[in-house]
Design a protein around this motif. Structure first.
Motif, PDB file in Angstrom:
ATOM      1  N   TYR A  47      25.966  57.405 131.846  1.00  0.00           N
ATOM      2  CA  TYR A  47      26.212  57.397 132.653  1.00  0.00           C
ATOM      3  C   TYR A  47      25.379  58.861 132.186  1.00  0.00           C
ATOM      4  O   TYR A  47      24.870  60.033 133.768  1.00  0.00           O
ATOM      5  CB  TYR A  47      27.320  58.443 133.356  1.00  0.00           C
ATOM      6  N   SER A  48      25.510  59.490 131.790  1.00  0.00           N
ATOM      7  CA  SER A  48      25.611  61.099 130.982  1.00  0.00           C
ATOM      8  C   SER A  48      23.670  61.281 130.949  1.00  0.00           C
ATOM      9  O   SER A  48      23.095  62.545 131.370  1.00  0.00           O
ATOM     10  CB  SER A  48      26.169  61.449 130.194  1.00  0.00           C
ATOM     11  N   ASP A  49      23.304  60.106 130.933  1.00  0.00           N
ATOM     12  CA  ASP A  49      21.601  60.559 130.858  1.00  0.00           C
ATOM     13  C   ASP A  49      21.163  60.204 132.243  1.00  0.00           C
ATOM     14  O   ASP A  49      19.834  60.611 132.719  1.00  0.00           O
ATOM     15  CB  ASP A  49      21.343  58.456 130.173  1.00  0.00           C
ATOM     16  N   ILE A  50      21.799  59.996 133.582  1.00  0.00           N
ATOM     17  CA  ILE A  50      21.366  60.066 134.619  1.00  0.00           C
ATOM     18  C   ILE A  50      21.599  61.145 135.334  1.00  0.00           C
ATOM     19  O   ILE A  50      22.636  61.708 135.633  1.00  0.00           O
ATOM     20  CB  ILE A  50      21.985  59.743 135.098  1.00  0.00           C
ATOM     21  N   ASN A  51      20.470  62.323 134.316  1.00  0.00           N
ATOM     22  CA  ASN A  51      20.048  63.764 134.966  1.00  0.00           C
ATOM     23  C   ASN A  51      19.543  64.148 135.648  1.00  0.00           C
ATOM     24  O   ASN A  51      18.790  63.381 136.062  1.00  0.00           O
ATOM     25  CB  ASN A  51      20.693  65.162 133.591  1.00  0.00           C
ATOM     26  N   LYS A  52      19.579  65.463 135.708  1.00  0.00           N
ATOM     27  CA  LYS A  52      18.932  66.081 137.102  1.00  0.00           C
ATOM     28  C   LYS A  52      16.992  66.033 136.057  1.00  0.00           C
ATOM     29  O   LYS A  52      16.401  65.102 136.509  1.00  0.00           O
ATOM     30  CB  LYS A  52      18.792  67.311 137.273  1.00  0.00           C
ATOM     31  N   ALA A  53      17.160  66.320 134.929  1.00  0.00           N
ATOM     32  CA  ALA A  53      16.025  66.247 134.194  1.00  0.00           C
ATOM     33  C   ALA A  53      15.096  65.192 133.985  1.00  0.00           C
ATOM     34  O   ALA A  53      13.947  64.614 134.183  1.00  0.00           O
ATOM     35  CB  ALA A  53      16.184  67.010 133.179  1.00  0.00           C
ATOM     36  N   ASN A  54      16.137  63.891 133.978  1.00  0.00           N
ATOM     37  CA  ASN A  54      15.987  62.532 133.210  1.00  0.00           C
ATOM     38  C   ASN A  54      15.260  62.278 135.125  1.00  0.00           C
ATOM     39  O   ASN A  54      14.264  61.400 134.633  1.00  0.00           O
ATOM     40  CB  ASN A  54      16.899  61.957 132.471  1.00  0.00           C
ATOM     41  N   LEU A  55      15.493  62.037 136.157  1.00  0.00           N
ATOM     42  CA  LEU A  55      15.426  61.539 137.270  1.00  0.00           C
ATOM     43  C   LEU A  55      14.177  62.153 137.621  1.00  0.00           C
ATOM     44  O   LEU A  55      13.256  61.182 137.872  1.00  0.00           O
ATOM     45  CB  LEU A  55      16.564  62.307 137.357  1.00  0.00           C
ATOM     46  N   LEU A  56      13.878  63.417 137.084  1.00  0.00           N
ATOM     47  CA  LEU A  56      12.611  63.680 137.653  1.00  0.00           C
ATOM     48  C   LEU A  56      11.718  63.420 136.857  1.00  0.00           C
ATOM     49  O   LEU A  56      10.213  63.072 136.689  1.00  0.00           O
ATOM     50  CB  LEU A  56      12.011  65.267 137.591  1.00  0.00           C
ATOM     51  N   ARG A  57      11.451  63.413 135.515  1.00  0.00           N
ATOM     52  CA  ARG A  57      10.601  62.475 134.803  1.00  0.00           C
ATOM     53  C   ARG A  57      10.820  60.835 134.430  1.00  0.00           C
ATOM     54  O   ARG A  57       9.354  60.337 134.636  1.00  0.00           O
ATOM     55  CB  ARG A  57      11.287  63.031 132.704  1.00  0.00           C
ATOM     56  N   TYR A  58      11.551  60.214 134.934  1.00  0.00           N
ATOM     57  CA  TYR A  58      11.433  59.359 135.587  1.00  0.00           C
ATOM     58  C   TYR A  58      10.450  58.711 136.692  1.00  0.00           C
ATOM     59  O   TYR A  58       9.737  57.810 136.726  1.00  0.00           O
ATOM     60  CB  TYR A  58      13.292  58.681 135.929  1.00  0.00           C
ATOM     61  N   GLU A  59      10.907  59.976 138.028  1.00  0.00           N
ATOM     62  CA  GLU A  59       9.782  59.544 138.968  1.00  0.00           C
ATOM     63  C   GLU A  59       7.996  60.080 138.369  1.00  0.00           C
ATOM     64  O   GLU A  59       7.390  59.024 138.869  1.00  0.00           O
ATOM     65  CB  GLU A  59      10.678  61.510 139.655  1.00  0.00           C
ATOM     66  N   ALA A  60       8.172  60.743 138.090  1.00  0.00           N
ATOM     67  CA  ALA A  60       6.655  61.664 137.603  1.00  0.00           C
ATOM     68  C   ALA A  60       6.633  59.782 136.249  1.00  0.00           C
ATOM     69  O   ALA A  60       4.943  59.809 136.456  1.00  0.00           O
ATOM     70  CB  ALA A  60       6.131  62.110 136.537  1.00  0.00           C
ATOM     71  N   TYR A  61       7.501  58.956 136.110  1.00  0.00           N
ATOM     72  CA  TYR A  61       6.192  58.357 134.745  1.00  0.00           C
ATOM     73  C   TYR A  61       6.165  57.078 136.018  1.00  0.00           C
ATOM     74  O   TYR A  61       5.823  56.803 135.560  1.00  0.00           O
ATOM     75  CB  TYR A  61       8.003  57.595 133.935  1.00  0.00           C
ATOM     76  N   LEU A  62       6.837  57.255 137.222  1.00  0.00           N
ATOM     77  CA  LEU A  62       6.962  55.993 137.860  1.00  0.00           C
ATOM     78  C   LEU A  62       5.564  56.127 138.719  1.00  0.00           C
ATOM     79  O   LEU A  62       4.101  55.132 139.068  1.00  0.00           O
ATOM     80  CB  LEU A  62       7.939  55.481 138.476  1.00  0.00           C
ATOM     81  N   LEU A  63       5.574  57.546 139.288  1.00  0.00           N
ATOM     82  CA  LEU A  63       4.102  57.485 140.148  1.00  0.00           C
ATOM     83  C   LEU A  63       2.808  57.324 139.330  1.00  0.00           C
ATOM     84  O   LEU A  63       1.852  57.426 138.896  1.00  0.00           O
ATOM     85  CB  LEU A  63       4.518  59.382 140.411  1.00  0.00           C
ATOM     86  N   GLU A  64       2.985  58.081 137.759  1.00  0.00           N
ATOM     87  CA  GLU A  64       1.446  58.108 136.977  1.00  0.00           C
ATOM     88  C   GLU A  64       1.632  56.243 136.158  1.00  0.00           C
ATOM     89  O   GLU A  64      -0.308  56.093 136.584  1.00  0.00           O
ATOM     90  CB  GLU A  64       1.721  58.466 135.254  1.00  0.00           C
ATOM     91  N   LYS A  65       2.347  55.210 136.442  1.00  0.00           N
ATOM     92  CA  LYS A  65       2.402  54.256 136.088  1.00  0.00           C
ATOM     93  C   LYS A  65       1.689  53.516 137.925  1.00  0.00           C
ATOM     94  O   LYS A  65       0.933  52.551 138.029  1.00  0.00           O
ATOM     95  CB  LYS A  65       3.458  53.675 136.181  1.00  0.00           C
ATOM     96  N   GLY A  66       1.311  54.343 139.063  1.00  0.00           N
ATOM     97  CA  GLY A  66       1.319  54.126 139.763  1.00  0.00           C
ATOM     98  C   GLY A  66       1.743  53.163 141.209  1.00  0.00           C
ATOM     99  O   GLY A  66       1.603  52.913 141.978  1.00  0.00           O
ATOM    100  N   CYS A  67       2.805  54.179 141.099  1.00  0.00           N
ATOM    101  CA  CYS A  67       4.175  52.948 141.936  1.00  0.00           C
ATOM    102  C   CYS A  67       3.970  53.853 143.030  1.00  0.00           C
ATOM    103  O   CYS A  67       3.419  55.119 143.083  1.00  0.00           O
ATOM    104  CB  CYS A  67       4.832  52.947 141.314  1.00  0.00           C
TER     105      CYS A  67
END
Length: 310
Positions: A47-67
């Protein structure tokens, strides 16, 4: 914190959803979990991996994949739901505004509806073969049944229509729906229903009526996929370039009403929405032709203004 706590939390919640027979929601959480595991490169997610910085990186990752942004929103909202449940259970730390700044809204889909001319061709183009004829009939009936979704249409029983009135509850929200059946719809209903549907318990021949639980969910998904494939074939016959799916029918119904200046409250009730905000998501901007007509009328009323002579 357990280094696998988050993954186990998602799977625990999916088990609960399966017990409640909410199979579509189960799949949604499974898709979100698969995506986040792929992004993380491991199932060891605490649960500590669900942090602000990681969420922003995940969002960018999804957008870069074309989601699409709505897909991004769905995945992140699934993460938020599981995290919030963990906070309630004392398994995760409460972090104010943890999900603020990542997209969790709904972006209007502006290209889902079709203009009247395309709808007319889909409904009236001559077709060969029983498959396309049934697809065309289903499209026309879903439109006449108040822009009905395919899931409700496929699960209609003969008992849902009595004395010329369609009466059913939406499967998605449970909203009670009641609509008088048009004469044109009655004729088409008889043609599409035929005799086969009487054996299945359903009004129309999309589902067998012999499946239960998860098997019924899988059968419905297969029927939806077939219907969407048939719609693609129909739109090719009609010479339409735009994408056409079962959702297109519902969105096109809403937009056709908007173009006819029907109040949004009426559109919302016909669609069975619990909130006008949901209806507003369906309704993109007015057509260029409609905007031009209103703009022209406004100018002419002012420019050619003649005061009344008292």
């Amino acid at each position: 914190m357990d280094e696998k706590g988050f993954v186990e939390g998602v799977r625990r919640y999916m088990s609960q959803l399966r017990e409640e027979k909410r199979y579509s929601s189960t799949k949604s959480y499974q898709d979100a979990l698969n995506s986040f595991i792929k992004y993380s490169g491991t199932e060891n997610i605490s649960y500590s991996d669900i942090n602000k910085a990681n969420l922003l990186r995940y969002e960018a990752y999804l957008l870069e994949k074309g989601c699409m942004r709505n897909t991004v929103s769905t995945y992140i909202r699934r993460l938020r739901c599981i995290y919030n449940k963990a906070v309630e259970n004392g398994e995760a730390a409460f972090i104010p505004s943890l999900f603020k700044g990542v997209f969790t809204g709904v972006e209007s889909q502006r290209k889902k509806s079709l203009p009247p001319g395309d709808l007319n061709r889909l409904m009236t183009v001559p077709v060969k073969g029983e498959r396309l004829r049934k697809t065309q009939l289903a499209l026309c009936l879903m439109f006449q049944y108040g822009g009905m979704s395919f899931v409700d249409f496929a699960h209609l029983h003969r008992g849902n229509i009595k004395n010329g009135v369609l009466d059913y509850n939406r499967r998605k929200t449970g909203t009670s729906m009641r609509l008088e059946v048009l004469d044109t719809a009655e004729v088409m209903c008889k043609e599409l229903a035929g005799e086969r549907a009487g054996n299945s318990g359903y009004l129309f021949p999309f589902l067998s009526g012999t499946k239960n639980g998860h098997e019924a969910y899988l059968e419905y998904n297969a029927a939806l996929s077939r219907f969407n494939r048939n719609l693609r074939m129909l739109k090719e016959v009609a010479g339409i370039a735009s994408d056409v799916t079962s959702y297109t029918i519902r969105h096109s119904f809403a937009m056709a009403l908007k173009e006819q200046n029907v109040p949004i409250e009426m559109i919302s009730e016909l669609l069975g929405h619990k909130s006008i905000k949901t209806t507003q998501i369906y309704l993109r901007s007015f057509s260029l032709e409609k905007m031009t007509m209103v703009n022209k009328s406004c100018f002419e009323n002012v420019y050619d203004y003649m005061p009344e002579v008292g």
